[in-house]
Structure formats: structure tokens, C-alpha cells
Design a protein around this motif. Sequence first.
Motif, PDB file in Angstrom:
ATOM      1  N   UNK A 148       0.831  -1.210   0.000  1.00 25.88           N
ATOM      2  CA  UNK A 148       0.000   0.000   0.000  1.00 25.88           C
ATOM      3  C   UNK A 148       0.866   1.261   0.000  1.00 25.88           C
ATOM      4  N   UNK A 149       1.915   1.260   0.824  1.00 26.45           N
ATOM      5  CA  UNK A 149       2.759   2.459   0.915  1.00 26.45           C
ATOM      6  C   UNK A 149       3.652   2.640  -0.311  1.00 26.45           C
ATOM      7  N   UNK A 150       3.807   1.590  -1.114  1.00 21.14           N
ATOM      8  CA  UNK A 150       4.604   1.729  -2.335  1.00 21.14           C
ATOM      9  C   UNK A 150       3.862   2.543  -3.394  1.00 21.14           C
ATOM     10  N   UNK A 151       2.547   2.680  -3.245  1.00 24.91           N
ATOM     11  CA  UNK A 151       1.756   3.421  -4.241  1.00 24.91           C
ATOM     12  C   UNK A 151       1.040   4.631  -3.641  1.00 24.91           C
ATOM     13  N   UNK A 316      -2.829  -4.458  -7.185  1.00 24.84           N
ATOM     14  CA  UNK A 316      -4.200  -4.255  -6.703  1.00 24.84           C
ATOM     15  C   UNK A 316      -4.323  -2.918  -5.959  1.00 24.84           C
ATOM     16  N   UNK A 317      -3.484  -2.639  -4.938  1.00 26.33           N
ATOM     17  CA  UNK A 317      -3.602  -1.325  -4.286  1.00 26.33           C
ATOM     18  C   UNK A 317      -3.302  -0.160  -5.244  1.00 26.33           C
ATOM     19  N   UNK A 318      -2.416  -0.375  -6.214  1.00 28.71           N
ATOM     20  CA  UNK A 318      -2.123   0.689  -7.182  1.00 28.71           C
ATOM     21  C   UNK A 318      -3.374   1.035  -7.988  1.00 28.71           C
ATOM     22  N   UNK A 319      -4.074   0.026  -8.472  1.00 22.47           N
ATOM     23  CA  UNK A 319      -5.320   0.261  -9.219  1.00 22.47           C
ATOM     24  C   UNK A 319      -6.351   0.959  -8.341  1.00 22.47           C
ATOM     25  N   UNK A 320      -6.425   0.536  -7.082  1.00 20.13           N
ATOM     26  CA  UNK A 320      -7.426   1.090  -6.162  1.00 20.13           C
ATOM     27  C   UNK A 320      -7.190   2.582  -5.931  1.00 20.13           C
ATOM     28  N   UNK A 321      -5.951   2.968  -5.608  1.00 22.88           N
ATOM     29  CA  UNK A 321      -5.706   4.361  -5.210  1.00 22.88           C
ATOM     30  C   UNK A 321      -5.546   5.308  -6.400  1.00 22.88           C
ATOM     31  N   UNK A 322      -5.275   4.761  -7.601  1.00 24.64           N
ATOM     32  CA  UNK A 322      -5.053   5.652  -8.747  1.00 24.64           C
ATOM     33  C   UNK A 322      -6.218   5.691  -9.736  1.00 24.64           C
ATOM     34  N   UNK A 323      -7.078   4.680  -9.734  1.00 24.25           N
ATOM     35  CA  UNK A 323      -8.085   4.575 -10.797  1.00 24.25           C
ATOM     36  C   UNK A 323      -9.532   4.571 -10.315  1.00 24.25           C
TER      37      UNK A 323
END
Length: 503
Positions: A148-151, A316-323
Amino acid sequence: MEKVGLGTVNWIVLIVYLIAMLGVGLYFTKKAGKDTDAFFKASGKIPAWAAGFSIYATTLSAITFMSTPEQAFLTDWSYAAGNLAIFAIIPILIYFYIPFFRKLNITTAYEYLEERFGPSLRVIGSLLFVLFHIGRVAIVIYLPTLAITSVSEINPVLIAAAVGGLCIIYTFLGGMEGVIWSDVIQGIILLGGAILVVVLGISAVNGGFSTVLNDAISNEKFITAQNFQFGTAAAAIPIIFLGSIFNNLHQYTASQDVVQRYQTTSSIKDTNKSLWTNGILALITIPIFYGMGTVLYSYYSNVEALPDGFNTSAIVPYFIVTSLPVGVAGLLIAAIFAAAQSTISSSLNSISACILVDFKQRFFNHKKTNDVALARWVVIITGVLGLAIALYLISTNRAETWNLFLAITGLFGVPIAGIFALGIFTKRANAPGVLVGLFLSAIASYFIQQTELTPFAVSMVSFFTSFGFGYIASFFFPKFHKNTTGLTIFSKNEKYVKEKIGA
């Protein structure tokens, strides 16, 4: 890669979820404080469907929530054979194992090892479980935090404290009943969150479902003939399926966090129903979680590209927080938290059960203590220890060292399942032979891990070497060891078995 903030609305959603979980623990505090039967077994009052949901949520961690879609994103659905393997072992569990665990009325799985082989095997089995699951608590906090913190710009210590700290508190308060009903809520959230990712991902792709399907077929993202062949680049489904059977045998017969739930329902019939409920949920998981990875593959092939050098473990977290829209992202981060917390709470309650029942009550029961209070202190101490290890890993980024430790500790997981099978299915196995078999299996498994064999093949070898070495070694020791009761499914004429399980 540029990181993004979570936003006020998403934070509100997350905080509401965390407060709700704390409320569940508070609600069951009084019931859990009655006695250890209530704290560890919920007094046998859990409905079958809820117990099944709890088993499912316990075995599906936040790591699974993210790594399963990643597997489908990078390769295909071949690892779904592991979910199907659960169905293969349910009849074995119902016919052979559940009667032993239920009718012996044990709190920990390792009580059976003493009944069959003596206290030494009970101590070894319980201690290995405790050490492995303290490590598991740490890594279940650490890896989702890292992803999570990577994105995002969220402070990693804050995430670790929210996931681990609040989980320790509601496990401390609510006991097993609070854990199970938290698991139910968290299971619904993580399943709903995964479905939402699939639906929103499909809707964001031009052409929708047909585009996703065409991308998957043209790029061999489902299952192909190669998946059933050995020696190809594709993962061999027969090996995955067989290896997963033995991995699941370990989890469902020799791991306290699952076995403990067999005692939370009112009857054997309800326990059997809970296993089928879990099996159905595992089947539902296939299209949802592997479908998530397939949808994300199509999304990042058609809508936008991933940043250069992107680590797909955070896809998965990248898609969640960016899209995803504001508020929805908060709900889905909460789903990742839910997947982590359902695993952590189960581990903490089970660790507490092992320490209290297998050590304190077994060897120091003459000392007058409030056992429920002691059980709660164990939850706090081991939970804080796991959280501290996770924070250390976050500060030093020592992932590879920690994975090595877990690999070495995990060598004793599947071999312990082989020991349970030896006890239940053979009469000749005895304590000294089983100890020799366990030691030799651990050595063999370690060296096999250094080869190019898949982890699934290693699991098969671990089980059979444990079972085989233990059985053969038993012939070199007296047939009736003084601590051996002979409690097996083939011992139907022995008075002990008749008294214990009505055989």
C-alpha cells in the motif's frame, strides 16, 4: 513512481471500518470473559455457516488478496487448482479427522498428539505452531503495508498500527466469538471489495467484458493444454493440485487456527456443514480473485500503462488508489485491511489457546491463575511481538531475510500433517519413531527446497517423507511406548477408543 494521497473521504471510510471492528470486540467482551471454553471455543454456539465463513477468511490473508490477482495478471489461472484441492480433502476430513477432533473435545489440535504419542509430540507440534504464527502475524502486517505504501503517501507505521494494533485489541476483548463474527464481516467486505474491483475494471475498459475475454484468450490468460504437461514453461496443474492437497491437509488437520473452529459449532453435523461452506467459498474465489488479475491485465493493456519498473505485487492497491472514485478506494483499502485482520485475529487467539492449554494447563495447572485473563495477556504480548517484528521489517526492508526464516520454520508445517496422519491411520507408529521421522523429513524438505522443484512438489515430498520415515523408524523402537495410547481409526476394539470417540 509517483505516489498519491488517500484523501479525506477515503480516510473517513477506513476509520469507520476500523471503529466497527473494535465495536465487535467490545460487544462480545462479557461473553468471552466467562471461561476458557467461551474464549477459545465460543461455547460451541457458532452457526455452521458462520464457522465456515470464518475458516475461509482465516485461510485467505491480505497476501492472498493481492498475490492471487498478481498470479493471474502475470501468467494464468493454473494456481486455481489449489482451490479445487480443498474439495478433494473435505470428505477425508469429515470421515476421518472431524470425529477425532470433535469427540475428543480438544481445545488444541496438539492434544491429540499427546493422546496418541505422548507429551513430547504435543509440545513440539504446539511450539512450532506458535513460532510460525508469530512470524505469520508479522508478515501479514508487513507485506500489505509495504504494498500500500509503495503506491500511496500513507505512513507505513500508521498502517501497521491500524491493522495490527486494533486487531490485537478486539481479539483481546471478544475472544473466539468476537473473532468469528469479525471474520464474517471481514469476509463479506473482502469478497465484496474484490467483486467491485472486477466490475469497475471491466466497466473502465473500452468494449467491457468482451474486450477482457478476448485479451485473456489471445494471451493465454486462462488455462491451456500446456498447463497439463510436465516440463513446460506453464505451471503443471496436476502438480499444483496434488501439492495443494498436502498443503491443505496441513492447514485443516495440523494447524490450530483452523482446527480450533471445529469445536465452535454445536455438533459434528454442523462442523461438517462449515467445511462445505468453506469449500463453496473457495470455489467462488476462483472467478473473483483470478478474474481480478485478468481484468487488470486488460485494463493496463488498453486503458493506461503501468509505470516503468513497477512491482506487480502492488498492482491491486495501485489500481485502487489511482483509478477508482473517492470513497470506493477507501472501501477497497478497507477490504485489504479486512483480509489481513481476519488472519491476524485467528492466529492470535490460536496462539493464546496453545500457550494456555498445551503449556500452562498441561504442566502448570497447579498454579492458581485467572486463565481467561492470562489468555488475554498472551494475545497482547504475542500480538505486540508480531507487530514489533513487522515494524522492524518496515524500517529495514529486510524482506529476503524474513522470507528465509519463514521458509525454514515452514519446513515443519506439512511434516506435522504427516505425523497426524501417522497417528490416525497406523497402529505401529510410536513417539520415538515419529520424532525421528519428523527430523529426517525436515532435513529432506530443506534440501529439496534448494532444487528447482515447485513449492507444490516440495509439499508432497514433505508429507510422504514425514509419514514414511516416521512409520519405518517406529519399527526400531518398542511397539508399545509408555506414552502411546494407540488411538487410531483401526483400534476399534480398544477400550480407550470406545471411551474417547465411541468407536
